[in-house]
Design an enzyme around this catalytic site. Structure first.
Site, PDB file in Angstrom:
ATOM      1  CG  HIS A 345      -0.386   0.312   2.518  1.00 39.15           C
ATOM      2  ND1 HIS A 345      -0.380   1.588   3.051  1.00 39.15           N
ATOM      3  CD2 HIS A 345       0.195  -0.466   3.465  1.00 39.15           C
ATOM      4  CE1 HIS A 345       0.169   1.573   4.251  1.00 39.15           C
ATOM      5  NE2 HIS A 345       0.537   0.339   4.525  1.00 39.15           N
ATOM      6  CG  ASP A 355       3.067   1.757   7.891  1.00 40.72           C
ATOM      7  OD1 ASP A 355       2.723   1.277   6.795  1.00 40.72           O
ATOM      8  OD2 ASP A 355       2.332   1.764   8.892  1.00 40.72           O
ATOM      9  CD  GLU A 392      -2.319  -1.066   5.707  1.00 40.46           C
ATOM     10  OE1 GLU A 392      -2.022  -2.043   6.415  1.00 40.46           O
ATOM     11  OE2 GLU A 392      -2.080   0.121   6.042  1.00 40.46           O
ATOM     12  CD  GLU A 393      -1.316   3.048   7.514  1.00 39.73           C
ATOM     13  OE1 GLU A 393      -1.846   2.408   8.440  1.00 39.73           O
ATOM     14  OE2 GLU A 393      -0.097   3.013   7.276  1.00 39.73           O
ATOM     15  CG  ASP A 421       2.471  -2.413   5.429  1.00 37.30           C
ATOM     16  OD1 ASP A 421       2.948  -1.266   5.320  1.00 37.30           O
ATOM     17  OD2 ASP A 421       1.352  -2.634   5.920  1.00 37.30           O
ATOM     18  CG  HIS A 505       0.546   4.423  12.240  1.00 39.44           C
ATOM     19  ND1 HIS A 505      -0.636   3.773  12.516  1.00 39.44           N
ATOM     20  CD2 HIS A 505       1.061   3.789  11.162  1.00 39.44           C
ATOM     21  CE1 HIS A 505      -0.820   2.785  11.647  1.00 39.44           C
ATOM     22  NE2 HIS A 505       0.216   2.783  10.818  1.00 39.44           N
TER      23      HIS A 505
END
Length: 727
Positions: A345, A355, A392-393, A421, A505
């Site tokens: 993604h 990420d 995706e998140e 990922d 994140h």
């Protein structure tokens, strides 16, 4: 009239020309037919794996350049920044000379509209306004911290510190006589899926949850959606334009959303609340976490409640947003209807250097190499699909909607799905897979240079790390392999370097961190690219699919042994062993057949058909572990072996139906507990039997009783499933 220079006895010139050209034409036709029947790689005169690896010099520099471009700004799905990253990926696929496709969906996404937080005295006078921003992002360049799909709400209530928010932490509060009912729970990140932390607190009566970030200034964003991946309004079908959408009052939708508001906050904000708490003293085992998580070393205060109050308001902005999946397709020359799918993604909560765009940069390098190989004359035997997922998140939405939309096609044609990922977040290879791909994965790592140890292969260092090679089973729902395995039953691999990333994140997930700390020379990126590409080439080019179901049978035996230790009546559990032995026998027969077929004429039509039929059996055996009706109460999850359990803290990472039955058994009578666990044992047993039958290419003898001579009673008596589960 004949041409003056022609003799009456000579044939006309066009006829003579035809006689000359016909042999050459036939020769060309035969050559093309022979060439078409040659194995992949023969057209370019090189082994595909060797050719792929020969393109590694300098690739780390191009990977770094792509990552820099991808992370130039934040690009959360559904926001303006997402378009630039999508355009970059699409352009790079096209520059590689690959055929590209895009597919758009319109799911429900969730954003932060407004949030406020304050600390009040017992008389509700203001003590302090608390920040809801991220210290690591002073310029507010990225989206401000929030939990996607947290409902709007407000609370003025006492706070209670719940440590990590696990069941054991809530049980500790019960022993202290501290109730969460009507209070705001304050947790430190680390208690598993954040949605599970919120759900557990809500179950105890909390009115809101605050989850603290790390002392480094990062605040972890993320979704708190419950019940699985995908658009919450279209469970089981794609969120395409014009698709039916369920209402928010529908039970299937309501249970996907948390019932109370929640929000991630900085360590400083959480520490200000925790320092103000009275009540019973903190358990000693919690104090170390306060030091590491909130910078409160030596703090020996209380867990609450009060005496202060927390005033918390959160306003969610839910809206339909357009997302875009992007594909590059390399059509197979012999089996174009068999798909080897690679996916990553590209959407990120912030800059996404780890990420997910470390994986995106690796995917683009794979695309570049395959494009060069195509131009050199190579073509894969089976079709290769490179996939760039969106959203995706928010819960694997881009991949899930595509799988749901193409489910029939994928279940009949997909060979495997290979996921990357967070390609690089530290040192050391970590991998997960369905067991039939273990051997292939291990073999491939023997061909790749270790990025950190000179003169070693990845296999060399992997086999000595943490006591030996450990391949995880993919019973988690945190990346895009989930819809492929849990819903569609497609064999999967997941790859990454480094166990975890502290800036996950947060605004700290930047190119600067990667260049300085994560992978300065981008050699770990290179290693992941090579492993990923070699896996794809083997699956796309091998005459017989490199699947090993002996490994699968051995893994199932280990699972059964663990399960037997967890229940009081291991005899009933061990009945599965007979079916596992049958699967092992079928796998042995398949291995012998595969060895024979590899030696046969690759041009002979009959032999081609035999290989095709064997490959289909190998490909479809994984689908045998699906149950059409899904798990009890969670029908989207179909895989009876490796779907995630309902309880986020379950001790079982396999046999999810059995895990669910055990976790729900506390509210049931002994007779009910036995019945539900017995049913789930039976479903697993039948799935294993189906897989053995598929591998053999035979119908099962469904009219025969299923017995084991000498161990479980008389041969002609049906087996009595009974199990005792401790309440």
């Amino acid at each position: 009239m004949p041409h003056p220079s022609s003799s009456p006895s000579s044939p006309p010139q066009p006829l003579r020309l035809a006689r000359v050209l016909l042999p050459f034409g036939l020769l060309l036709l035969v050559s093309l037919l022979v060439l078409h029947g040659r194995p992949p790689g023969a057209r370019s005169g090189a082994d595909p794996a060797a050719l792929f690896l020969s393109l590694s010099p300098g690739a780390n520099a191009s990977i770094a350049a792509d990552l820099r471009a991808l992370t130039a700004g934040p690009h959360l799905a559904g926001t303006p920044g997402a378009a630039g990253v999508a355009a970059h990926v699409h352009a790079r696929f096209r520059a590689a000379g690959l055929r590209t496709l895009t597919r758009e969906y319109a799911p429900l996404l969730s954003y932060r509209a407004h949030a406020s937080l304050a600390l009040l005295a017992a008389d509700r006078s203001l003590l302090a306004r608390l920040s809801t921003d991220e210290p690591a992002d002073p310029g507010r360049r990225v989206v401000r911290p929030y939990h996607a799909y947290a409902p709007s709400g407000a609370a003025v209530a006492e706070a209670v510190f719940v440590n990590l928010g696990r069941e054991e932490d809530l049980a500790a509060l019960d022993r202290l006589g501290v109730s969460l009912r009507g209070r705001v729970a304050v947790a430190i990140r680390g208690g598993g899926y954040r949605g599970g932390v919120v759900a557990r607190a809500a179950g105890k009566g909390a009115v809101a949850v605050l989850i603290a970030g790390h002392a480094d200034g990062g605040v972890e964003r993320g979704a708190v959606l419950l019940g699985g991946p995908g658009d919450p309004l279209t469970p089981g079908w794609a969120a395409a334009d014009g698709a039916e959408r369920l209402g928010f009052d529908h039970e299937a939708v309501r249970r996907r959303f948390p019932t109370i508001p929640s929000m991630p906050v900085s360590a400083d904000t959480a520490a200000a609340i925790v320092r103000s708490l009275g009540g019973p003293a903190l358990p000693p085992e919690w104090r170390a976490g306060l030091g590491l998580g909130l910078g409160l070393e030596g703090h020996a205060g209380g867990v609450g409640p009060g005496p202060t109050l927390v005033n918390f308001t959160y306003q969610e902005d839910r809206k339909m947003a357009t997302i875009k999946d992007i594909f590059a397709i390399i059509k197979g020359y012999q089996e174009p209807d068999r798909y080897v799918i690679l996916g990553n993604h590209r959407d990120a909560w912030t800059y996404g250097a780890v990420d997910p765009n470390s994986g995106t940069a690796a995917l683009l390098d794979v695309a570049c190499r395959l494009g060069i190989m195509l131009r050199s004359g190579w073509t894969p035997r089976r079709t290769i699909i490179l996939s760039s997922w969106d959203a995706e998140e928010f819960g694997m939405i881009g991949s899930t909607e595509w799988v749901e939309e193409n489910l029939g096609d994928l279940q009949s044609k997909a060979v495997a799905y290979l996921n990357v990922d967070c390609a690089v977040q530290g040192m050391g290879l970590f991998a997960g897979s369905t067991p039939q791909l273990d051997k292939l994965l291990i073999d491939v790592t023997r061909q790749v240079k270790d990025p950190d140890v000179e003169g070693k292969t990845v296999h060399d260092t992997w086999s000595t790390m943490n006591g030996g090679i450990n391949i995880e089973r993919l019973a988690r729902t945190d990346s895009d392999f989930a819809p492929f395995l849990h819903h569609a039953g497609i064999p999967c691999v997941d790859l990454y370097y480094g166990k975890e990333f502290p800036g996950y994140h947060t605004a700290l997930d930047s190119y600067n961190w990667m260049e300085k700390h994560g992978d300065p020379l981008f050699l770990r990126h290179l290693a992941i690219t090579e492993i990923w590409g070699l896996l794809a080439l083997r699956l796309a080019d091998d005459l017989v699919l490199p699947f090993d179901y002996q490994t699968y049978a051995s893994q199932l035996q280990e699972h059964t042994n663990v399960l037997a230790d967890m229940v009081n009546n291991s005899q009933s559990v061990s009945i599965i062993n007979g079916f596992i032995n049958d699967l092992s026998s079928a796998a042995t027969e398949v291995q012998k057949e595969a060895k024979e077929l590899k030696l046969l004429d690759i041009h002979d039509g009959h032999d081609l058909m035999r290989r095709r039929l064997l490959n289909d059996r190998l490909m479809l055996a994984e689908r045998s572990f699906l149950h059409a009706e899904g798990l009890q109460g969670r029908t989207w999850y179909k895989h009876l072996l490796y779907s995630p359990p309902e309880d986020y803290e379950s001790e079982l990472s396999f046999f999810p139906g059995i895990a669910d039955a055990i976790s729900r058994s506390g509210k049931q009578s002994a007779k009910q507990r036995q019945a539900v666990v017995r049913q789930e044992l039976w479903r697993v047993t039948m799935a294993i039997q189906r897989a053995a039958n598929v591998l053999r290419g035979e119908f099962g003898a469904h009219n025969k009783p299923i017995n084991f001579r000498g161990e479980f009673g008389a041969h002609n008596k049906p087996i009595n499933f009974s199990v005792s589960v401790a309440p």
